[in-house]
Design a protein around this motif. Sequence first.
Motif, PDB file in Angstrom:
ATOM      1  N   VAL A   1       7.890   0.292  -9.516  1.00  0.00           N
ATOM      2  CA  VAL A   1       7.234   0.611  -8.250  1.00  0.00           C
ATOM      3  C   VAL A   1       7.420   2.095  -7.917  1.00  0.00           C
ATOM      4  O   VAL A   1       6.470   2.798  -7.556  1.00  0.00           O
ATOM      5  CB  VAL A   1       7.797  -0.269  -7.121  1.00  0.00           C
TER       6      VAL A   1
ATOM      7  N   LYS B   1       5.284   4.365  -9.978  1.00  0.00           N
ATOM      8  CA  LYS B   1       3.868   4.341  -9.598  1.00  0.00           C
ATOM      9  C   LYS B   1       3.621   5.223  -8.386  1.00  0.00           C
ATOM     10  O   LYS B   1       2.591   5.904  -8.295  1.00  0.00           O
ATOM     11  CB  LYS B   1       3.415   2.903  -9.344  1.00  0.00           C
ATOM     12  N   VAL B   2       4.547   5.199  -7.439  1.00  0.00           N
ATOM     13  CA  VAL B   2       4.432   6.093  -6.285  1.00  0.00           C
ATOM     14  C   VAL B   2       4.500   7.544  -6.752  1.00  0.00           C
ATOM     15  O   VAL B   2       3.685   8.389  -6.350  1.00  0.00           O
ATOM     16  CB  VAL B   2       5.532   5.802  -5.252  1.00  0.00           C
TER      17      VAL B   2
ATOM     18  N   LEU C   1      -2.260   5.091  -1.978  1.00  0.00           N
ATOM     19  CA  LEU C   1      -1.157   4.133  -2.032  1.00  0.00           C
ATOM     20  C   LEU C   1      -1.430   2.893  -1.187  1.00  0.00           C
ATOM     21  O   LEU C   1      -0.631   1.959  -1.171  1.00  0.00           O
ATOM     22  CB  LEU C   1       0.148   4.796  -1.578  1.00  0.00           C
TER      23      LEU C   1
ATOM     24  N   VAL D   1       8.452   3.253  -0.633  1.00  0.00           N
ATOM     25  CA  VAL D   1       8.540   1.868  -1.109  1.00  0.00           C
ATOM     26  C   VAL D   1       9.000   0.958   0.020  1.00  0.00           C
ATOM     27  O   VAL D   1       8.411  -0.103   0.272  1.00  0.00           O
ATOM     28  CB  VAL D   1       9.484   1.758  -2.323  1.00  0.00           C
TER      29      VAL D   1
ATOM     30  N   SER E   1      -1.791  -0.398  -5.765  1.00  0.00           N
ATOM     31  CA  SER E   1      -1.441   0.871  -6.403  1.00  0.00           C
ATOM     32  C   SER E   1       0.045   1.033  -6.678  1.00  0.00           C
ATOM     33  O   SER E   1       0.433   1.840  -7.520  1.00  0.00           O
ATOM     34  CB  SER E   1      -1.917   2.037  -5.534  1.00  0.00           C
ATOM     35  N   MET E   2       0.892   0.283  -5.972  1.00  0.00           N
ATOM     36  CA  MET E   2       2.330   0.444  -6.208  1.00  0.00           C
ATOM     37  C   MET E   2       3.040  -0.848  -6.591  1.00  0.00           C
ATOM     38  O   MET E   2       4.260  -0.880  -6.719  1.00  0.00           O
ATOM     39  CB  MET E   2       3.010   1.085  -4.982  1.00  0.00           C
TER      40      MET E   2
END
Length: 568
Positions: free
Chosen positions: A49, A52-53, A188, A448, A466-467
């Motif tokens: 996660v 991805k951010v 995001l 997150v 997206s995350m």
Amino acid sequence: MRASRFFIATQKEAPADAELISHKLMVRAGLIKKLGNGLYSWMPLGLRVLRKVEAVVRDEMNKAGALELLMPAVQPKELWDETGRWAVFGPQMLKIKDRHERDFCFGPTHEEVITDIVRREINSYKQLPINLYQIQTKFRDEIRPRFGVMRAREFMMKDAYSFHADFESLQQTYAQMYQTYSNIFTRLGLKFRAVKADSGAIGGEGSQEFHVLADSGEDALAYCEDSDYAANVELAEALPEASTRAVPGQTMQEVETPKQTQCEDVAKLLGISIERTVKAIALVANDKFYLALLRGDHNLNEVKTGKVLDDFRFATEEEIRANLNCPPGFIGPVGVGSNVRVIVDKTVANMSDFVCGANKPKYHLSGVNFGRDLPEPSLVADIRNVMEGDASPDGKGKLSLCRGIEVGHIFQLRTKYAQAMNATYLDENGQSQVMEMGCYGIGVSRIVGAAIEQGSDEKGIIFPLSMAPFELVICPIGMDKSEFVKNTANQLYEYCKKAGMDVLLDDRGERPGVMFAESDLIGIPHRIVVGERGLAEGKVEYKARNAVEAQNLLVTEVIEFIKSEINA
């Protein structure tokens, strides 16, 4: 990824010290593991996660023309001495010594380091502007680490710094970073709002915060639904309730208030609205005693007040008695001596016939008016928090309040650090000039937690696509007992990978309830269930994480369906 080869470490119970839902769910979902107070290991699932951010942040920063570098986390004291921040940054800075007893800190931020790099490498206006950024671990020794990654001592941050030949160039990059940040949070999948903010310890002129909207947010935000106005409550301008002061209609008189020390209690006793009362808050600034006057239902804004009274604090009971000869709860501005200075909020400055403390135990005064019962205010300022329904400062409607979690902050630093560290360049005429500077931060790991605060239910996390750690999970029922199920699940898995999907195949042989509960807990947006009963009809079951009901799809159509859902 096959679940049998991955590390999924979910838990049934949340830790006892977890307060926020994001903290509870991140631990339960196995995204993080606590090492110490405010220190967390990012487990494989959580790291997916986080990465991805990072990827979205990096991509948008690169698109904006920023250049990535990586600076040391440990910084020498000498650089911080140049800006004077070694002594004033505060106990959040973790200071350490090496074996030679030289002083260093574990960097809470990198203005000094980047300015040192640029002053050594940039010497001409032809090399400007330049925007440099890094994604790196920071450490701030929070006095009370809490809320999991939301207020951890060690955290991941993207910090960028731009350098310019003039203010106009800084403004252009600042506007570009504003748009870049908007792009990042939009990609995001977050509901966010950009607000005007106080620059705080970073300094400079002009700053804006980016907040993920969530009821659990620590920051109160004011915004106007009829315009683009938005600001942190710390900074939001509070307009006076009335544009002019009404003519006095009452005579000042003492009223007995034997037990009433709060404005609401005084108003109730006298049968008036709290809006007709004025409270006095005793402050001390630069060894001088002040009374700050606010309407009874308003609250003091310490940030605004600090801009009027430098380095103020609240007075002690002893100081109140010494200056007013009265206990707290009954103090007021009428008849005070020359030792007492009065600062009046803009709303109070336009009030008449108000009620305030009498500077006499168990008494208040009613019918009080400026210019007659006490001097006209000489120091009038906006020192209160805005309230729901206040007029918007841009004149386009009323203010509403919401809560937000700060995940980004951009600053126009101007020449604060460049001047202190002699970061100069030669202009077109060969003259030495001080660089203009901006800085732009994003709390990568905080995003997150903020996303989970914004998206969760009783089953677990609802990540934006997206995350999410995986876009899709395939759950085969009885995979170890049915070759048909096993082969179909494997084929779907391979097709999904070839189609570019980030897919998890739960091939651990777990019961359906366990697979479904874990995929919901960790927030995977899409789920396909493969079972013999459905396959007999050539179908599999599909369910979106946030959908109420599942639906049956043909095996031959499910891949294209998922692709369209992901692309949408």
